[in-house]
Design an enzyme around this catalytic site. Sequence first.
Site, PDB file in Angstrom:
ATOM      1  N   SER A  24       0.836  -1.217   0.000  1.00  0.00           N
ATOM      2  CA  SER A  24       0.000   0.000   0.000  1.00  0.00           C
ATOM      3  C   SER A  24       0.861   1.254   0.000  1.00  0.00           C
ATOM      4  O   SER A  24       0.590   2.220  -0.731  1.00  0.00           O
ATOM      5  CB  SER A  24      -0.891   0.014   1.243  1.00  0.00           C
ATOM      6  OG  SER A  24      -1.820  -1.043   1.181  1.00  0.00           O
ATOM      7  N   GLN A 171      -9.393   1.911  -0.329  1.00  0.00           N
ATOM      8  CA  GLN A 171      -9.187   2.263  -1.740  1.00  0.00           C
ATOM      9  C   GLN A 171     -10.185   3.323  -2.180  1.00  0.00           C
ATOM     10  O   GLN A 171      -9.833   4.271  -2.885  1.00  0.00           O
ATOM     11  CB  GLN A 171      -9.300   1.008  -2.601  1.00  0.00           C
ATOM     12  CG  GLN A 171      -8.159   0.034  -2.334  1.00  0.00           C
ATOM     13  CD  GLN A 171      -8.216  -1.200  -3.186  1.00  0.00           C
ATOM     14  OE1 GLN A 171      -9.188  -1.433  -3.898  1.00  0.00           O
ATOM     15  NE2 GLN A 171      -7.176  -2.005  -3.126  1.00  0.00           N
ATOM     16  N   ASP A 317      -6.760  -8.276   4.366  1.00  0.00           N
ATOM     17  CA  ASP A 317      -5.959  -9.069   3.431  1.00  0.00           C
ATOM     18  C   ASP A 317      -5.403 -10.347   4.069  1.00  0.00           C
ATOM     19  O   ASP A 317      -4.766 -11.156   3.383  1.00  0.00           O
ATOM     20  CB  ASP A 317      -4.788  -8.238   2.896  1.00  0.00           C
ATOM     21  CG  ASP A 317      -5.275  -7.118   1.989  1.00  0.00           C
ATOM     22  OD1 ASP A 317      -6.374  -7.254   1.406  1.00  0.00           O
ATOM     23  OD2 ASP A 317      -4.567  -6.105   1.865  1.00  0.00           O
ATOM     24  N   LYS A 344     -12.136  -9.832  -3.747  1.00  0.00           N
ATOM     25  CA  LYS A 344     -10.687  -9.584  -3.777  1.00  0.00           C
ATOM     26  C   LYS A 344     -10.109 -10.238  -5.038  1.00  0.00           C
ATOM     27  O   LYS A 344     -10.839 -10.492  -5.988  1.00  0.00           O
ATOM     28  CB  LYS A 344     -10.052 -10.108  -2.487  1.00  0.00           C
ATOM     29  CG  LYS A 344     -10.480  -9.316  -1.239  1.00  0.00           C
ATOM     30  CD  LYS A 344      -9.952  -7.895  -1.292  1.00  0.00           C
ATOM     31  CE  LYS A 344     -10.380  -7.088  -0.082  1.00  0.00           C
ATOM     32  NZ  LYS A 344     -10.038  -5.670  -0.198  1.00  0.00           N
TER      33      LYS A 344
HETATM   34  C1  S3P Z   1      -5.648  -1.431   0.013  1.00  0.00           C
HETATM   35  C2  S3P Z   1      -6.874  -1.510   0.603  1.00  0.00           C
HETATM   36  C3  S3P Z   1      -7.607  -2.772   0.786  1.00  0.00           C
HETATM   37  C4  S3P Z   1      -6.724  -3.992   0.589  1.00  0.00           C
HETATM   38  C5  S3P Z   1      -5.811  -3.860  -0.586  1.00  0.00           C
HETATM   39  C6  S3P Z   1      -4.935  -2.630  -0.472  1.00  0.00           C
HETATM   40  C7  S3P Z   1      -5.003  -0.120  -0.129  1.00  0.00           C
HETATM   41  O1  S3P Z   1      -8.670  -2.824  -0.151  1.00  0.00           O
HETATM   42  O2  S3P Z   1      -7.500  -5.164   0.452  1.00  0.00           O
HETATM   43  O3  S3P Z   1      -4.968  -4.997  -0.678  1.00  0.00           O
HETATM   44  O4  S3P Z   1      -3.778  -0.064  -0.391  1.00  0.00           O
HETATM   45  O5  S3P Z   1      -5.697   0.894   0.035  1.00  0.00           O
HETATM   46  P1  S3P Z   1     -10.121  -2.178   0.187  1.00  0.00           P
HETATM   47  O6  S3P Z   1      -9.868  -0.796   0.570  1.00  0.00           O
HETATM   48  O7  S3P Z   1     -10.902  -2.274  -1.075  1.00  0.00           O
HETATM   49  O8  S3P Z   1     -10.660  -3.062   1.283  1.00  0.00           O
END
Ligand code: S3P
Length: 434
Positions: A24, A171, A317, A344
């Site tokens: 991230s 996200q 995750d 996912k």
């Molecule tokens: C992430 C947010 C998560 C996660 C993804 C990375 C990010 O997704 O599952 O691997 O870097 O903001 P969601 O925000 O859709 O849950």
Amino acid sequence: MTVTYKVEQGGALKGCIRVPGDKSISHRSIMLGSIAEGATHVSGFLEGEDALATMNVFRALGVRIDGPDHGSVTVHGVGRHGLRAPAKVLDCGNSGTSMRLLCGLLAGQDFDCELSGDASLRKRPMQRVAEPLARMRAEILTAEGGRPPLRIKGSANLRGIDYRMPIASAQVKSALLLAGLYARGRTCVTEPAPTRDHTERMLAAFGHAVERNGSTVCVSGGGKLTAIAIKVPADISSAAFFMAGASIARGSDLMLEHVGVNPTRTGVIDILRLMGADIELLNQRQAGGEPIADIRVRHAELKGIEIPVGLVPLAIDEFPVLFVAAANARGATVLRGAEELRVKESDRIAVMVEGLQALGVVAEPAADGMRVTGGNYGGGTVASHGDHRVAMAFSIAALRASAPITVTDCANVATSFPGFVELARSAGLRIQDL
Ligand code: S3P
């Protein structure tokens, strides 16, 4: 290229290892570095395919990026309005984070573009960002069912909104905050439960004010970002495989170095501890606005629990490997409130139930979770369905299986964890790739 893992049963995890950089944070370092003024130096960058996809997208948008060279990257920022129209479709590969955050960042540019990705990404829902961005007057055209490819029509007319997210998604939050940098007025996002806050932390580090009030976070449009140095910590989501593995494998005593322990990411530690795991956080410190620790994990007898729903977004995750931990716990572990797992990189409820059952574990799916009953299990062949975290989770399961486990379709482990096989083997997992 097809990759198959063959993992002999048994073994223990020992020694001291450092897993690769946080995915991230690596994505965000490229995105914010690109629209900042000056050169952003990144160390500890994840050289995995997902973060490299983001890097290649920004190169296609006219940003000069040096590296990666052993985790070092220099992003020569072009400023908030310096991105250029790409000559081709922007390929996000397997990476939902790239695509969703880019939707926000690209909606306010003075050019149009198209985003696509691999077969898995082309099945994933994008309406969750396209819809609120449309309320900001962004123009994003999805394919059927709100899926990629996405056509983004750049617009100088974005306006800030107040958005209450129906799902807890970092996200979605990040996409809106990035669009907010280009919008008139203030953009505020309220989350139904805390989600990872790397975007907010990094924006502040780049000098852009971020206001947080309870569960609401706001940014104002305009201003400039100023280049910084970013030290990316090791990814707790990658460390999680080893935390669960050392917890279940008798005789394990493993140190995981320099892991990011941002409180919006530590649900896996809380859940494992509730199950009885022996996890110590040592040498806690800060690096680049993120908390870091060395994590020592020793084998412990785990017990089944009801996973508190509030921890779900903080461990979103990590459920593939947490299900494997549950298969090794005394009694049943129940997860609810995790319907997000169905969208996912694969449907992680269906795919994990299928794999656990193939090994002889009692696993019952629910629309929004799973019930796993701990006990002895065997070996066999498990399909990862191209999902990196599923592939690694079933490799870890071999530590307690009564026969070897073969995991198919593992090439995508390179999206988040390059060098997994070698590192896992150095710690004691009896894994080889075929
Ligand atoms: C992430 C947010 C998560 C996660 C993804 C990375 C990010 O997704 O599952 O691997 O870097 O903001 P969601 O925000 O859709 O849950």
